[in-house]
Design an enzyme around this catalytic site. Structure first.
Site, short mmCIF file in Angstrom:
data_model
loop_
_atom_site.label_atom_id
_atom_site.label_comp_id
_atom_site.label_asym_id
_atom_site.label_seq_id
_atom_site.Cartn_x
_atom_site.Cartn_y
_atom_site.Cartn_z
N PRO A 37 11.24 54.69 48.09
CA PRO A 37 11.31 56.15 48.10
C PRO A 37 12.41 56.67 47.17
O PRO A 37 13.48 56.08 47.07
CB PRO A 37 11.64 56.47 49.56
CG PRO A 37 11.18 55.29 50.33
CD PRO A 37 11.38 54.11 49.43
N GLU A 38 12.10 57.77 46.49
CA GLU A 38 13.08 58.42 45.64
C GLU A 38 13.51 59.72 46.30
O GLU A 38 13.15 59.99 47.45
CB GLU A 38 12.48 58.63 44.24
CG GLU A 38 12.08 57.31 43.57
CD GLU A 38 11.53 57.48 42.16
OE1 GLU A 38 11.92 58.45 41.49
OE2 GLU A 38 10.73 56.63 41.74
N HIS A 66 5.33 47.10 63.63
CA HIS A 66 6.58 46.69 63.00
C HIS A 66 7.75 47.55 63.47
O HIS A 66 8.69 47.81 62.71
CB HIS A 66 6.44 46.75 61.48
CG HIS A 66 5.32 45.89 60.96
ND1 HIS A 66 5.38 44.52 60.97
CD2 HIS A 66 4.11 46.24 60.44
CE1 HIS A 66 4.26 44.04 60.46
NE2 HIS A 66 3.47 45.05 60.13
N ARG A 114 8.40 45.33 56.01
CA ARG A 114 8.96 44.25 55.18
C ARG A 114 10.41 43.90 55.54
O ARG A 114 10.99 43.00 54.93
CB ARG A 114 8.86 44.66 53.71
CG ARG A 114 7.41 44.84 53.26
CD ARG A 114 7.31 45.40 51.85
NE ARG A 114 5.93 45.63 51.46
CZ ARG A 114 5.55 46.32 50.39
NH1 ARG A 114 6.47 46.86 49.60
NH2 ARG A 114 4.27 46.48 50.11
N LYS A 128 19.09 59.03 47.08
CA LYS A 128 18.12 58.33 47.92
C LYS A 128 18.69 57.92 49.27
O LYS A 128 18.01 57.30 50.07
CB LYS A 128 17.62 57.07 47.21
CG LYS A 128 17.09 57.29 45.80
CD LYS A 128 16.75 55.96 45.17
CE LYS A 128 16.45 56.09 43.70
NZ LYS A 128 16.17 54.78 43.06
N LYS A 143 28.38 56.75 28.04
CA LYS A 143 27.78 55.55 28.63
C LYS A 143 27.25 54.59 27.57
O LYS A 143 27.20 53.38 27.79
CB LYS A 143 26.66 55.95 29.59
CG LYS A 143 26.25 54.87 30.56
CD LYS A 143 27.33 54.60 31.57
CE LYS A 143 26.87 53.56 32.59
NZ LYS A 143 27.90 53.25 33.58
N ARG A 157 10.38 46.34 36.02
CA ARG A 157 9.52 47.46 36.44
C ARG A 157 8.53 47.71 35.31
O ARG A 157 8.31 46.85 34.47
CB ARG A 157 10.35 48.73 36.70
CG ARG A 157 11.42 48.60 37.78
CD ARG A 157 12.18 49.93 37.86
NE ARG A 157 13.18 49.95 38.92
CZ ARG A 157 14.44 49.62 38.76
NH1 ARG A 157 14.86 49.20 37.57
NH2 ARG A 157 15.30 49.69 39.77
#
Length: 284
Positions: A2-3, A96, A117, A61, A160, A270
């Site tokens: 989830p974001e 679960h 999970r 998050k 950066k 990704r």
């Protein structure tokens, strides 16, 4: 995973259905669900009983329930499949189910942490003076936070010396942006994911932040993005933003702007989705 929009949807549900309630019972049904609480499940349960939850909070998050009557918080790690569900007391246990939290009122519901999970979990932490659990004090503000400093972000971005998608996923620079919404914002901004951050001007950074905010607000409006049954809100409902995605998951489909087939490239374990015409790679 989830974001920001998905976590914010869950936070709003907790604020409505859980904040202000006093804990009477805590059952830890799987030890991995409290592995980030080093003292173990019995200690987690004992320390939580009798406390009242404050207003649910989020940074990026990360989601937590402050204890209204002590300087601590329950931090929730949703991981890949964690769900915080508010369920009727007589509802059948989920397959679960990992943690059950009961309350001292007559609302007839309890809070359940379900995690197929077992990558997620709950843990108790002391708060910083700013009210954050101490283990996430290093996390930057997110772009929907009223305290987010656009100018400071631009300066940090330039210093950066990395590429723009790596920067967007760097939680010490800007929190809450993950792979899906990074690809969506970059598509909207017509930026390739390997564009060097040193090339960004203030107007370009401001434009990109605008797209990040727009795509997150659009996702929030429809409950976030759900690709399977593992992400749901506290009432077990899925989000619908996947129907509106312009980039992520659309390999070989026509770009909604120019019609060119969208491409996918492996990126940091990704995938990155982009339009090869609208988002041209930087010259090396």
């Amino acid at each position: 995973m989830p974001e920001l929009p998905e976590v914010e949807v869950v936070r709003r549900g907790l604020e409505r259905w859980v904040s202000g309630r006093v804990v009477t019972d805590v059952d830890v049904l799987h030890p991995r669900a409290v592995r980030r609480h080093p003292a173990g499940g019995a200690d987690f349960a004992a320390r939580l009983k009798g406390h009242r939850f404050g207003i649910a909070r989020r940074r990026g998050k990360y989601l937590w329930l402050p204890l209204a009557d002590s300087p601590g918080s329950v931090l929730a790690h949703l991981g890949m499949s964690g769900q915080l569900l508010v369920q009727p007391l007589d509802a059948a246990d989920e397959k679960h189910l990992r943690i059950r939290i009961g309350f001292d009122d007559d609302q007839g519901t309890e809070l359940r942490f379900v995690d197929q999970r077992t990558f997620g979990g709950l843990s108790l932490h002391e708060n910083t003076p700013d009210g954050l659990p101490d283990v996430i004090a290093h996390i930057a503000r997110d772009p929907l936070d009223p305290g987010f400093d656009d100018a400071a972000f631009h300066e940090a971005l330039r210093r950066k010396r990395t590429t723009i998608k790596r920067a967007l996923l760097d939680q010490s620079l800007i929190s809450g942006v993950g792979n899906i919404y990074a690809d969506e914002a970059l598509w909207r901004a017509k930026l390739h994911y390997e564009r060097p951050t040193a090339t960004f001007t203030r107007p370009r950074t401001a434009e990109l932040l605008g797209h990040v905010r727009d795509v997150m607000n659009a996702a929030l409006a429809v409950g976030g993005t759900s690709f399977d049954s593992l992400y749901v809100n506290v009432n077990g409902e899925s989000g619908y933003f996947e129907r509106s995605l312009d980039a992520y998951g659309r390999e070989d489909e026509p770009c909604r702007r120019c019609g060119t087939p969208m491409r996918r490239r492996p990126w940091m374990n990704r995938s990155s989705y982009f339009c090869p015409r609208c988002q041209r790679p930087p010259r090396m």
